[in-house]
Design a protein around this motif. Structure first.
Motif, short mmCIF file in Angstrom:
data_model
loop_
_atom_site.label_atom_id
_atom_site.label_comp_id
_atom_site.label_asym_id
_atom_site.label_seq_id
_atom_site.Cartn_x
_atom_site.Cartn_y
_atom_site.Cartn_z
N TRP A 149 -9.25 6.73 2.98
CA TRP A 149 -8.18 6.91 3.91
C TRP A 149 -8.93 7.60 4.93
N SER A 150 -8.52 7.25 6.19
CA SER A 150 -8.95 8.14 7.52
C SER A 150 -7.57 7.80 8.46
N ARG A 209 -10.16 12.71 5.46
CA ARG A 209 -10.64 11.79 4.40
C ARG A 209 -10.15 11.85 3.24
N TRP A 229 -5.26 3.39 4.80
CA TRP A 229 -5.80 3.06 3.46
C TRP A 229 -6.60 1.55 3.54
N ASN A 230 -7.83 1.58 3.01
CA ASN A 230 -8.71 0.33 3.01
C ASN A 230 -9.36 0.31 1.89
N TYR A 238 -9.97 3.10 -2.86
CA TYR A 238 -9.29 2.91 -1.67
C TYR A 238 -9.84 4.24 -0.80
N THR A 298 -7.48 7.21 11.24
CA THR A 298 -7.64 6.26 12.41
C THR A 298 -7.40 4.70 11.71
N THR A 299 -7.80 4.73 10.19
CA THR A 299 -7.97 3.22 9.78
C THR A 299 -6.67 2.96 8.55
#
Length: 188
Positions: free
Chosen positions: A50-51, A37, A56-57, A48, A53-54
């Protein structure tokens, strides 16, 4: 303006690859709470998460109640951030929510680093007369003490989990081996 880009290295800095490119203004701070994370704050107010699995969002609106000046520090799931007005914020849930903490009186902070969730060091200046100042917490930010005569005028600081901290500024480098309790000037 030009879009900002966050890069990643997996080999100690030998090679880098772009992980995220956006257009929310200059990236002002980035921190990772764990290998799984990270989050970044941008001057224009975008944050933003970050992980693996996903990727940057955009973080949910209102996640961070501040715009950082380039200062985020995370260790053991606890994070600290300093805003443009030198207010200190703390997160105990890896940056999902933030709360203000008691800031050192009359101190403009430039940078903060942590040894562990309780022991952190900040560097800056005494804001009314602009003399160098180092601040320190040993209780997770509930209270802060300060060194009125630090060995350098520092703008950056970093610490490792063994309690060694380095502070750097235009007039030199200072070192602490006791989580910021005492400092000595390093010869360069």
């Amino acid at each position: 303006g030009n879009p900002e880009t966050v890069y990643e290295t997996l080999d100690g800095g030998t090679t880098w690859r772009a992980q995220f490119t956006g257009d929310n203004g200059q990236e002002s701070a980035i921190a990772c709470t764990a290998q799984t994370r990270c989050f970044a704050q941008f001057n224009a107010g975008g944050q933003y998460d970050w992980s693996p699995t996903t990727g940057w969002n955009p973080a949910p609106v209102g996640t961070a109640p501040f715009h950082t000046d380039g200062t985020l520090a995370c260790v053991t799931g606890r994070c600290y951030a300093i805003d443009y007005a030198s207010n200190i914020y703390s997160s105990t849930d890896q940056g999902a929510s933030w709360s203000p903490v008691a800031a050192p009186y009359h101190t403009s902070l430039f940078n903060i680093a942590c040894v562990d969730a309780l022991h952190c060091v900040g560097v800056g200046v005494q804001s009314t007369i602009y003399t160098p100042r180092f601040v320190r917490t040993v209780d997770g930010g509930a209270s802060w003490s300060y060194d009125t005569a630090p060995p350098v005028a520092a703008s950056g600081v970093t610490c490792n989990n063994a309690g060694r901290c380095l502070a750097v500024g235009s007039d030199g480098i200072a070192e602490s081996t006791d989580s910021g309790a005492t400092w000595t000037r390093d010869a360069i």
